[in-house]
Design a protein around this motif. Structure first.
Motif, PDB file in Angstrom:
ATOM      1  N   LEU A  19      11.351  -0.040  -5.176  1.00  0.00           N
ATOM      2  CA  LEU A  19       9.994  -0.583  -5.301  1.00  0.00           C
ATOM      3  C   LEU A  19       9.000   0.442  -5.854  1.00  0.00           C
ATOM      4  CD1 LEU A  19       9.845  -2.734  -2.045  1.00  0.00           C
ATOM      5  CD2 LEU A  19      10.088  -3.542  -4.404  1.00  0.00           C
ATOM      6  N   THR A  20       9.151   1.720  -5.507  1.00  0.00           N
ATOM      7  CA  THR A  20       8.242   2.712  -6.101  1.00  0.00           C
ATOM      8  C   THR A  20       8.533   2.861  -7.590  1.00  0.00           C
ATOM      9  OG1 THR A  20       9.708   4.563  -5.492  1.00  0.00           O
ATOM     10  CG2 THR A  20       7.912   4.015  -3.954  1.00  0.00           C
ATOM     11  N   ALA A  21       9.806   2.719  -7.976  1.00  0.00           N
ATOM     12  CA  ALA A  21      10.149   2.746  -9.399  1.00  0.00           C
ATOM     13  C   ALA A  21       9.511   1.560 -10.114  1.00  0.00           C
ATOM     14  CB  ALA A  21      11.662   2.718  -9.578  1.00  0.00           C
ATOM     15  N   ARG A  22       9.546   0.398  -9.471  1.00  0.00           N
ATOM     16  CA  ARG A  22       8.910  -0.794 -10.038  1.00  0.00           C
ATOM     17  C   ARG A  22       7.409  -0.554 -10.202  1.00  0.00           C
ATOM     18  NH1 ARG A  22      10.130  -6.419  -9.729  1.00  0.00           N
ATOM     19  NH2 ARG A  22       8.360  -7.613 -10.508  1.00  0.00           N
ATOM     20  N   ALA A  23       6.784   0.039  -9.192  1.00  0.00           N
ATOM     21  CA  ALA A  23       5.353   0.304  -9.265  1.00  0.00           C
ATOM     22  C   ALA A  23       5.017   1.276 -10.395  1.00  0.00           C
ATOM     23  CB  ALA A  23       4.856   0.862  -7.931  1.00  0.00           C
ATOM     24  N   ALA A  24       5.824   2.324 -10.541  1.00  0.00           N
ATOM     25  CA  ALA A  24       5.576   3.303 -11.602  1.00  0.00           C
ATOM     26  C   ALA A  24       5.730   2.660 -12.979  1.00  0.00           C
ATOM     27  CB  ALA A  24       6.531   4.490 -11.453  1.00  0.00           C
ATOM     28  N   ALA A 190       7.771  -8.475  -2.135  1.00  0.00           N
ATOM     29  CA  ALA A 190       7.109  -7.168  -2.236  1.00  0.00           C
ATOM     30  C   ALA A 190       6.970  -6.757  -3.692  1.00  0.00           C
ATOM     31  CB  ALA A 190       7.906  -6.130  -1.455  1.00  0.00           C
ATOM     32  N   ALA A 191       8.012  -6.989  -4.493  1.00  0.00           N
ATOM     33  CA  ALA A 191       7.954  -6.648  -5.917  1.00  0.00           C
ATOM     34  C   ALA A 191       6.858  -7.440  -6.624  1.00  0.00           C
ATOM     35  CB  ALA A 191       9.311  -6.910  -6.565  1.00  0.00           C
TER      36      ALA A 191
END
Length: 208
Positions: A19-24, A190-191
């Protein structure tokens, strides 16, 4: 513009890392000229708080070489925070709280004269005007008003300690029930929240 992505899970394929990769990625699409700084807390050795931490109360000109070396990790982590406009923190829930690497990171960045000060009205956070997104992964669910809410020592602690250093614009996105049948649906939800939140932030920035 700069985004600081912080991962604190030691698991390479963890939900929070996904999820942090998705956010970045979403942030970079909205800010193609911006920089993404990735700090993987499981890949570095964060020194514990020892007697040497008392050096944080000394003037920089009075530090010994040994004290400067000890504080170098803290200096670097704080510099990353200061430089970032948006901070994304991946925080898996371990035993109703946070991971040990994330706690070690917090111990290094909560530092008098650097991220908080003390005045006649008490302590004051020095890191302001930054947006923080905390992305968690939890085996169960801890909604407000439920019996399990009392077991959540993760969000209340993170909200309090981040606010203490001036980071008060904090949004939590929880991927809950990851040990249950609802795991996939919660992960996708969440994504989607991440995508919507970063799109809204980008629209607000453009309008401003």
């Amino acid at each position: 513009m700069k985004l600081l992505r912080i991962d604190s899970s030691a698991r390479t394929a963890s939900v929070t890392r996904q999820l942090t990769a998705r956010a970045a990625e979403e942030w970079k699409e909205n800010n193609p000229d911006g920089d993404v700084i990735h700090r993987d807390l499981s890949a570095i050795e964060i020194p514990p708080i020892t007697d040497d931490w008392s050096a944080t109360h000394l003037d920089a000109s009075k530090l010994s070489p040994g004290q400067r070396s000890y504080l170098s990790t803290s200096d670097q982590l704080i510099d990353e925070l200061r430089a970032a406009d948006t901070i994304v923190i991946g925080a898996p829930m371990y035993n109703f709280s946070i991971s040990s690497p994330l706690k070690a990171w917090i111990d290094q960045i909560v530092r008098i004269g650097k991220t908080f000060g003390s005045g006649p009205n008490g302590p004051r956070g020095l890191l302001e005007m930054k947006k923080v997104i905390v992305i968690t992964a939890r085996g169960g669910a801890y909604e407000k008003g439920t019996a399990r809410e009392a077991f959540d020592f993760q969000e209340p602690y993170l909200r309090h300690i981040l606010g203490f250093i001036g980071l008060t614009d904090v949004t939590f996105i929880h991927a809950e029930n990851q040990s249950r049948d609802q795991a996939a649906a919660s992960l996708e939800s969440a994504a989607e929240r991440i995508t919507g939140l970063l799109a809204d932030q980008n629209r607000q920035a453009v309008a401003f």
